[in-house]
Design a protein around this motif. Structure first.
Motif, short mmCIF file in Angstrom:
data_model
loop_
_atom_site.label_atom_id
_atom_site.label_comp_id
_atom_site.label_asym_id
_atom_site.label_seq_id
_atom_site.Cartn_x
_atom_site.Cartn_y
_atom_site.Cartn_z
N ALA A 117 0.84 -1.19 0.00
CA ALA A 117 0.00 0.00 0.00
C ALA A 117 0.88 1.25 0.00
O ALA A 117 1.72 1.43 0.88
N ALA A 118 0.69 2.09 -0.99
CA ALA A 118 1.51 3.30 -1.12
C ALA A 118 0.79 4.51 -0.52
O ALA A 118 -0.42 4.66 -0.68
N VAL A 119 1.54 5.36 0.16
CA VAL A 119 1.01 6.63 0.66
C VAL A 119 1.38 7.70 -0.36
O VAL A 119 2.55 8.03 -0.54
N VAL A 120 0.38 8.23 -1.06
CA VAL A 120 0.61 9.22 -2.10
C VAL A 120 -0.04 10.52 -1.65
O VAL A 120 -1.20 10.80 -1.95
N TRP A 121 0.71 11.30 -0.89
CA TRP A 121 0.18 12.54 -0.29
C TRP A 121 1.05 13.73 -0.63
O TRP A 121 2.26 13.60 -0.84
N ARG A 122 0.43 14.90 -0.63
CA ARG A 122 1.18 16.15 -0.74
C ARG A 122 1.60 16.62 0.65
O ARG A 122 1.22 16.04 1.67
N GLY A 123 2.38 17.70 0.67
CA GLY A 123 3.00 18.17 1.90
C GLY A 123 2.07 18.41 3.06
O GLY A 123 2.34 18.01 4.19
N LEU A 124 0.93 19.07 2.83
CA LEU A 124 0.03 19.41 3.93
C LEU A 124 -0.55 18.17 4.59
O LEU A 124 -0.72 18.12 5.82
N MET A 125 -0.88 17.16 3.80
CA MET A 125 -1.41 15.92 4.37
C MET A 125 -0.33 15.20 5.16
O MET A 125 -0.61 14.60 6.21
N VAL A 126 0.91 15.24 4.68
CA VAL A 126 2.01 14.63 5.41
C VAL A 126 2.20 15.33 6.76
O VAL A 126 2.35 14.68 7.80
N GLN A 127 2.17 16.65 6.75
CA GLN A 127 2.33 17.40 7.99
C GLN A 127 1.23 17.07 8.99
O GLN A 127 1.48 16.94 10.20
N LYS A 128 0.00 16.93 8.50
CA LYS A 128 -1.12 16.60 9.39
C LYS A 128 -0.93 15.22 10.00
O LYS A 128 -1.18 15.01 11.20
N ALA A 129 -0.48 14.25 9.19
CA ALA A 129 -0.25 12.89 9.70
C ALA A 129 0.87 12.89 10.74
O ALA A 129 0.77 12.22 11.78
N VAL A 130 1.94 13.66 10.47
CA VAL A 130 3.04 13.74 11.42
C VAL A 130 2.58 14.33 12.74
O VAL A 130 2.91 13.82 13.83
N GLN A 131 1.78 15.39 12.68
CA GLN A 131 1.29 16.00 13.91
C GLN A 131 0.41 15.04 14.70
O GLN A 131 0.46 14.99 15.93
N GLN A 132 -0.39 14.24 13.99
CA GLN A 132 -1.24 13.26 14.68
C GLN A 132 -0.38 12.20 15.37
O GLN A 132 -0.65 11.81 16.51
N LEU A 133 0.65 11.71 14.69
CA LEU A 133 1.52 10.71 15.29
C LEU A 133 2.31 11.28 16.47
O LEU A 133 2.63 10.57 17.43
N LEU A 134 2.60 12.57 16.42
CA LEU A 134 3.37 13.20 17.50
C LEU A 134 2.52 13.47 18.73
O LEU A 134 2.95 13.23 19.87
#
Length: 297
Positions: A117-134
């Motif tokens: 399964a590939a994660v194909v996201w742009r920068g804002l979605m990546v930042q949101k995922a990082v903040q959720q994991l943090l």
């Protein structure tokens, strides 16, 4: 243009005392493997000031290529459970709590493994995922239990959005930079150190992985990927401590593929197969963990 409301204020991760980032400028240098084994080496330490072993967790911030599920034998784990407040609960194995984007991908089916399964996201979605994991993970042992002494964060390679987001939002107590002896990897060590310094993250030190090979039938180091002199010179020039130089050991790779970190394996068969190289690797990792704890404590 100036940011409205002033600069972003860094904050601690909930229920985490110390944060250690493990990073590399170049992919493929064994960063994730070192991060996992360093986490277990830290968890085996019993500082006199605490009178108990360290409580350690592992957070995988490699959104596009998470490795922690495989290295921890959790590639088939269910999605994380949620607390009543909506925070994700870490997934445990070998006694350590972990969290990874890999746990949030669609589960493996008969025809399609989760790893595909590939994660194909742009920068804002990546930042949101990082903040959720943090900030949306509950690292406590129980609802009212203690949190972590150290959270080891496995960073993605390079100097992109994820390390920038981490450095801007989180109080990070130290960063360990992983490299191999090749010139192409060493060039990115400089960039990685420069990036962390720009975002005011203290550099705990560097680790040279796959520094040499000791065959099981001899005790002579063979520098398969070049001399470590250039690595030591760069570290000295940049004023960064060398925490350790890990030999190339077959069991380390096998342990990662099998989901059992090498720091936990000690069978007589494994010790015989890896010879003195395995013993040196364990000793260097234990010494590195001690240096790291002394630096961030």
């Amino acid at each position: 243009m100036p940011r409205r409301g002033g600069p972003i204020q860094k904050r601690p991760i909930p229920h985490v005392s110390k944060v250690l980032a493990v990073a590399s400028g170049k992919g493929g240098v064994g960063k994730s493997t070192v991060a996992v084994n360093l986490a277990f080496a830290l968890a085996m330490r019993k500082p006199p000031s605490l009178g108990r072993r360290l409580r350690v967790g592992i957070l995988d911030l490699d959104i596009f290529g998470p490795s922690i599920p495989t290295l921890m034998g959790l590639q088939h784990a269910d999605e994380p459970a949620l607390t009543s407040g909506g925070a994700m609960l870490p997934i445990m194995n070998h006694g350590l709590p972990t969290m990874s984007m890999g746990y949030l991908l669609p589960k493996s089916t008969e025809n399609k493994p989760r790893e595909d399964a590939a994660v194909v996201w742009r920068g804002l979605m990546v930042q949101k995922a990082v903040q959720q994991l943090l900030f949306d993970v509950d690292w406590r042992e129980s609802e009212h239990g203690p949190g972590l002494d150290v959270l080891v964060i496995d960073m993605p390679p390079g100097t992109g959005d994820v390390p920038l987001t981490l450095g801007q939002l989180v109080v990070v107590n130290g960063a360990v930079i992983i490299s191999t002896p090749q010139d192409v990897a060493l060039a990115d060590v400089r960039r990685g150190i420069s990036m962390f310094r720009k975002i005011s993250v203290p550099i705990t030190g560097t680790i040279l992985n796959q520094a040499y090979f000791i065959c099981p039938s001899c005790t002579t180091p063979h520098e398969l990927f070049g001399s470590p002199d250039a690595f030591r010179s760069i570290a000295s020039t940049l004023g960064v401590p060398v925490l350790g130089e890990l030999p190339l050991v077959k069991g380390v790779s096998m342990g990662g593929d099998g989901g059992v970190p090498y720091a936990l394996t000690a069978s007589s068969q494994q010790l015989e197969a890896d010879g003195s190289g395995g013993a040196v690797w364990r000793s260097v990792m234990e010494d590195t963990a001690q240096k790291v704890w002394e630096s961030i404590a």
